[in-house]
Structure formats: structure tokens, C-alpha cells
Write a protein that holds these residues in place. Sequence first.
Motif, PDB file in Angstrom:
ATOM      1  N   ARG A 169       1.403   7.025  -0.169  1.00 29.81           N
ATOM      2  CA  ARG A 169       0.715   5.597  -0.700  1.00 29.81           C
ATOM      3  C   ARG A 169       1.420   5.132  -1.893  1.00 29.81           C
ATOM      4  NH1 ARG A 169      -5.546   6.598  -1.389  1.00 29.81           N
ATOM      5  NH2 ARG A 169      -5.679   4.876  -2.136  1.00 29.81           N
ATOM      6  N   THR A 179      -3.349  10.637  -0.996  1.00 31.66           N
ATOM      7  CA  THR A 179      -1.711  10.768  -1.374  1.00 31.66           C
ATOM      8  C   THR A 179      -0.964  10.273  -0.128  1.00 31.66           C
ATOM      9  OG1 THR A 179      -2.141  11.983  -3.155  1.00 31.66           O
ATOM     10  CG2 THR A 179       0.065  11.634  -2.683  1.00 31.66           C
ATOM     11  N   TYR A 180      -1.018  11.233   0.784  1.00 28.58           N
ATOM     12  CA  TYR A 180      -0.174  11.043   1.869  1.00 28.58           C
ATOM     13  C   TYR A 180      -0.955  11.555   3.216  1.00 28.58           C
ATOM     14  CZ  TYR A 180       1.581  15.670   1.293  1.00 28.58           C
ATOM     15  OH  TYR A 180       1.640  17.185   1.336  1.00 28.58           O
ATOM     16  N   MET A 209      -5.558   6.927   6.932  1.00 29.26           N
ATOM     17  CA  MET A 209      -4.194   6.854   6.699  1.00 29.26           C
ATOM     18  C   MET A 209      -3.623   7.731   8.125  1.00 29.26           C
ATOM     19  SD  MET A 209      -2.947   7.952   2.919  1.00 29.26           S
ATOM     20  CE  MET A 209      -1.306   7.831   3.231  1.00 29.26           C
ATOM     21  N   ILE A 255      -2.056   2.749   6.725  1.00 30.03           N
ATOM     22  CA  ILE A 255      -2.757   2.995   5.337  1.00 30.03           C
ATOM     23  C   ILE A 255      -4.036   1.740   5.244  1.00 30.03           C
ATOM     24  CG2 ILE A 255      -2.848   2.842   2.788  1.00 30.03           C
ATOM     25  CD1 ILE A 255       0.007   3.692   2.755  1.00 30.03           C
ATOM     26  N   LYS A 257       0.784  -1.333  -0.033  1.00 31.29           N
ATOM     27  CA  LYS A 257       0.051   0.031   0.119  1.00 31.29           C
ATOM     28  C   LYS A 257       0.895   1.093  -0.058  1.00 31.29           C
ATOM     29  CE  LYS A 257      -3.755  -2.131   2.304  1.00 31.29           C
ATOM     30  NZ  LYS A 257      -4.671  -2.471   3.521  1.00 31.29           N
ATOM     31  N   GLY A 258       2.066   1.323   0.568  1.00 35.30           N
ATOM     32  CA  GLY A 258       2.787   2.210   0.571  1.00 35.30           C
ATOM     33  C   GLY A 258       3.996   2.345   1.546  1.00 35.30           C
TER      34      GLY A 258
END
Length: 159
Positions: A89, A119-120, A98, A139, A69-70
Motif C-alpha cells: 500500500r 500494509t502489504y 488485498m 487493493i 493505492k499502492g
Amino acid sequence: MTNIRRASAIGAAVTATACAAIALAPAAVAAEPTAQRATAAPKAAAAAKYNGACGGGYSVVNSAQIGTKGTVFLTYGSATGKNCVVTVRTTPGKAVHMTASLGFASPTTTVSDTGYYTTYAGPVYLDARGLCVTWRGEISGEVAGKNGTNCGSLAANRG
């Protein structure tokens, strides 16, 4: 209330690149001999790249992959003496739960950013000079990070 972090230019470029790769994939598979397709080993998911969210002067000092996932990144800024954590991610998309968190044990201090992001998550900052830090990212329920790492060489006296 739902928080959605807008994709950065880097995130948009990653998305555009991923879309271009998907558009080209059928032609590449069609040109590949059938025998090679059948025996090719599955590819591991690419790790997310650090996106610079902590700002200028921060360098990645540790990271942990969150499955496919990241990645959660621990950075350090020598000019500020602060650590920073950001969870990124691998593939930006629909907002998901997240977390980016950073802390130390004595005195107990933790800072975190939790929400629904595309995104983050983060950045979160903490001055932990001379101390070991515990950091993690999450995540969609999958968690990674490390406890008591990246200990500073300075003897800090915190009360």
C-alpha cells in the motif's frame, strides 16, 4: 476472522513521515503566494516503495502501480531461482482487502495471499525457472499486474 499484517519498521517510518508532512503542510501553504497555489498542478500520488518482504537476495524485476493505492512488485532471487510477489500500500492504514498472486500457465499453477491487511499482502513464492509468469496485486477492488512476462531464459520441462 480478520488477518492484520503488522506494519514493518519501514511502514512505521513512512507513516511517521506522512504525519510529519501533514503537520507541516499548513505552514508551508500559508507561506506560499496565493497566485502559486491557484495555478499549481495537482501532484501525482507517490508510488509505494518495495519493502523487502521477499527477503534477502530478491531483487525487483518488474512492478505495476495499483492506481493511487499502492504497487505490486515482482522480484527474483537468483540463489533460489524463485520469483516472489508482494503488494504494498502507498499509505498504510485501516485493514483493507488485498491480494498478491503469482502463477504460470503450464501446468496451471497459482499461489496467492488474500486477506485484510494494513500494509502489504504476500510474499508469495514460485519456482518458475524457464517460464513466463503471470502476477497481480489487488487493493480494495483495484487490480494491476501483468500476464506472461519475465520469461526465464532456461528451457524448463515441467510435467
